[in-house]
Scaffold this motif. Sequence first.
Motif, PDB file in Angstrom:
ATOM      1  N   TYR A 249       9.362 -22.895 -31.013  1.00 52.91           N
ATOM      2  CA  TYR A 249       9.162 -24.352 -31.015  1.00 52.91           C
ATOM      3  C   TYR A 249       8.546 -24.812 -29.695  1.00 52.91           C
ATOM      4  O   TYR A 249       7.571 -25.576 -29.674  1.00 52.91           O
ATOM      5  CB  TYR A 249      10.507 -25.039 -31.253  1.00 52.91           C
TER       6      TYR A 249
ATOM      7  N   PHE B 143      13.901 -21.444 -30.692  1.00 51.12           N
ATOM      8  CA  PHE B 143      13.582 -22.451 -29.687  1.00 51.12           C
ATOM      9  C   PHE B 143      12.330 -22.063 -28.903  1.00 51.12           C
ATOM     10  O   PHE B 143      11.504 -22.927 -28.578  1.00 51.12           O
ATOM     11  CB  PHE B 143      14.753 -22.660 -28.719  1.00 51.12           C
TER      12      PHE B 143
ATOM     13  N   THR C 298      12.228 -31.697 -33.069  1.00 52.60           N
ATOM     14  CA  THR C 298      13.081 -30.561 -33.425  1.00 52.60           C
ATOM     15  C   THR C 298      13.510 -30.629 -34.883  1.00 52.60           C
ATOM     16  O   THR C 298      13.564 -29.597 -35.573  1.00 52.60           O
ATOM     17  CB  THR C 298      14.321 -30.518 -32.514  1.00 52.60           C
TER      18      THR C 298
END
Length: 278
Positions: free
Chosen positions: A185, A182, A94
Amino acid sequence: MNSDKRFSYARFAVIVLVAIVFFVPLWWMTVSAFRPTDAIFRYLSPLSPWSFFPRTWTLENITGIWYGNFGRAIFNSIFITLVTVVLGLAICSTAAFALAVIEFPFRKSVFMVMVISFLIPFDAIAVPLYGIMRMMNLQNTYTGLILPGIGNGLAVFLLRQFFLGIPKELREAAFVDGMGWFGIYWRVYLPLSGPAMLSAALILFVFQWQAYLWPLLIAPAPDYKVAAVAIAQFSAEYNPNFGLIFAASLVISVIPMIVLTVLQRYYSTSVASTGGKE
């Protein structure tokens, strides 16, 4: 013989020489683990074939290491390493995604600080870090053993370089489909980053598995000792048991050797795919 062939032969000779230099100590440790303790150093001066091939083979050392707390130490090492790899991948990936994809103020400065951080030897910060952990009452806990290993600057650097190579058109298409950061990702970048994630996992694994100074400082209690520290238990002040030391060293060396041998080609693929991208 032309110059190219001479160069190839010379390079091959150097490779063989370097391989022998690294292999001989490992081989000697291996055979010493299967020698009777009183025969480990008997044939070193002068050197003979028996220096590298035992006259008598025994499993006494291999079985002897399991009579004490070494089994618990191996379990601790495996558990701590696995948790470190899982949590470390979540944190490092992350962080790498943010540094590679998301525009925010001082992003390059943050990246530079991160690069500098993994160039600093861990031994240089172990003592002040110990003071922080002590204030947080994390001595003799798995948390104290795991926390320093989950944020690895080298793993972040490798993943960031890989993420930079993923075409930005993919995330732009994901934005059009209504995904947030998110979602991009999780559903776009992670599925494409298998080799890089595996390489980062290997970095986290090796860093945590071979750790000695930090576990020695933060977790001296027998229930939390890791394998590298537990080997010291086989060495009394005046009468070290070298048979047990070599046997325990062999056990803790075999596990990373197997892991790295099996996954080495994936690591090479990932490193080759990361360049000086910006």
